[in-house]
Design a protein around this motif. Structure first.
Motif, short mmCIF file in Angstrom:
data_model
loop_
_atom_site.label_atom_id
_atom_site.label_comp_id
_atom_site.label_asym_id
_atom_site.label_seq_id
_atom_site.Cartn_x
_atom_site.Cartn_y
_atom_site.Cartn_z
N ASP A 1 -2.23 4.15 13.01
CA ASP A 1 -2.42 2.69 12.99
C ASP A 1 -1.86 2.10 11.70
O ASP A 1 -1.15 1.09 11.72
CB ASP A 1 -3.92 2.34 13.07
N GLU A 2 -2.22 2.75 10.58
CA GLU A 2 -1.71 2.23 9.29
C GLU A 2 -0.19 2.25 9.26
O GLU A 2 0.45 1.30 8.81
CB GLU A 2 -2.27 3.03 8.11
N MET A 3 0.40 3.33 9.77
CA MET A 3 1.86 3.46 9.70
C MET A 3 2.56 2.45 10.61
O MET A 3 3.73 2.14 10.42
CB MET A 3 2.28 4.89 10.05
N SER A 4 1.84 1.92 11.60
CA SER A 4 2.46 0.96 12.52
C SER A 4 2.40 -0.48 11.97
O SER A 4 3.03 -1.37 12.51
CB SER A 4 1.76 1.01 13.88
N ARG A 5 1.62 -0.70 10.91
CA ARG A 5 1.49 -2.05 10.34
C ARG A 5 2.59 -2.27 9.31
O ARG A 5 2.76 -1.44 8.42
CB ARG A 5 0.13 -2.22 9.66
N ASP A 6 3.27 -3.42 9.39
CA ASP A 6 4.39 -3.59 8.47
C ASP A 6 3.94 -3.91 7.05
O ASP A 6 4.75 -3.86 6.12
CB ASP A 6 5.41 -4.62 8.99
N TYR A 7 2.64 -4.21 6.85
CA TYR A 7 2.15 -4.49 5.50
C TYR A 7 1.41 -3.30 4.90
O TYR A 7 0.85 -3.39 3.81
CB TYR A 7 1.22 -5.72 5.52
N SER A 8 1.37 -2.18 5.64
CA SER A 8 0.61 -1.01 5.18
C SER A 8 1.57 0.12 4.76
O SER A 8 2.56 0.38 5.45
CB SER A 8 -0.30 -0.52 6.31
N PHE A 9 1.24 0.79 3.66
CA PHE A 9 2.11 1.84 3.12
C PHE A 9 1.27 3.05 2.72
O PHE A 9 0.14 2.90 2.26
CB PHE A 9 2.87 1.33 1.88
N ILE A 10 1.85 4.23 2.90
CA ILE A 10 1.20 5.46 2.43
C ILE A 10 2.21 6.23 1.60
O ILE A 10 3.31 6.55 2.08
CB ILE A 10 0.70 6.33 3.61
#
Ligand SMILES: CC(C)(COP(=O)(O)OP(=O)(O)OC[C@H]1O[C@@H](n2cnc3c(N)ncnc32)[C@H](O)[C@@H]1OP(=O)(O)O)[C@@H](O)C(=O)NCCC(=O)NCCS
Length: 162
Positions: free
Chosen positions: A41-50
């Motif tokens: 889910d995080e990786m699919s959000r354009d404002y989220s980074f890991i």
């Protein structure tokens, strides 16, 4: 005093290929680990980074997940393998993430952390975050308050950092 100890690491952005390794690290670090679904889910959000930290052998030793929201950075999660702690790896990951967000327009950064997590609170304070409020009983299992922390000026931290 352990401030002279540090370790050479490389930092890169997580891809789906890294997921099995990240899940293994997550299970080592957290009592309630994030699920694979949560990482996807995080990786699919354009404002989220890991961002991932690897030691020279390539072994994954830590990660940070953060959001870049208009002009603010939010740190969601940060974890370092147990035998790699107190080597400034979390500090380096946080600084890399803060610089990334600063270069994209973030002036300030915020996060929530368990009030009982004294190690994490000390880490964030060492980076210049300040306690700005409490959310009572924010966490379950075990129940704990959340400390809201803010770093009001990312630039002044980056200016001081090597
Ligand atoms: C909290 C955590 C991320 C710190 O990672 P780390 O790589 O060991 O942190 P650093 O080496 O960059 O520490 C920098 C400074 O933070 C403080 N600090 C970090 N861990 C500490 C601890 N266990 N006790 C006291 N201070 C601590 C110290 O001031 C330290 O500087 P020093 O070693 O020169 O004294 C790590 O312990 C961890 O993964 N904990 C479990 C997951 C977690 O709690 N994540 C935070 C979620 S918000």
């Amino acid at each position: 005093m352990r401030s002279d100890i540090s370790m050479e690491i490389t930092i890169s952005e997580m891809t789906l290929y890294d997921l099995p390794e990240v899940m293994e690290l997550e299970r080592e670090v957290f009592f309630w680990p994030w699920t694979e679904e949560m990482f996807r889910d995080e990786m699919s959000r354009d404002y989220s980074f890991i961002f991932l930290a690897r030691e020279p052998s390539g072994l994954l030793v830590g990660f940070i997940c953060f959001w870049m929201l208009i002009d603010e950075m939010h740190i969601l999660n940060l974890g370092i393998r147990k035998r790699y702690r107190r080597l400034k790896i979390a500090s380096k990951l946080a600084l890399a993430a803060l610089e990334f967000c600063y270069l994209r327009g973030a002036g300030a950064a915020t996060l929530e952390v368990r009030e009982k997590n004294k190690a994490a609170i000390k880490l964030y304070k060492s980076l210049g975050f300040e306690e700005a409020g409490i959310r009572k009983n924010y966490y379950e299992s075990p129940r704990d308050n959340a400390v809201i922390m803010w770093l009001y000026d990312i630039y002044s931290l980056l200016e001081k950092s090597p």
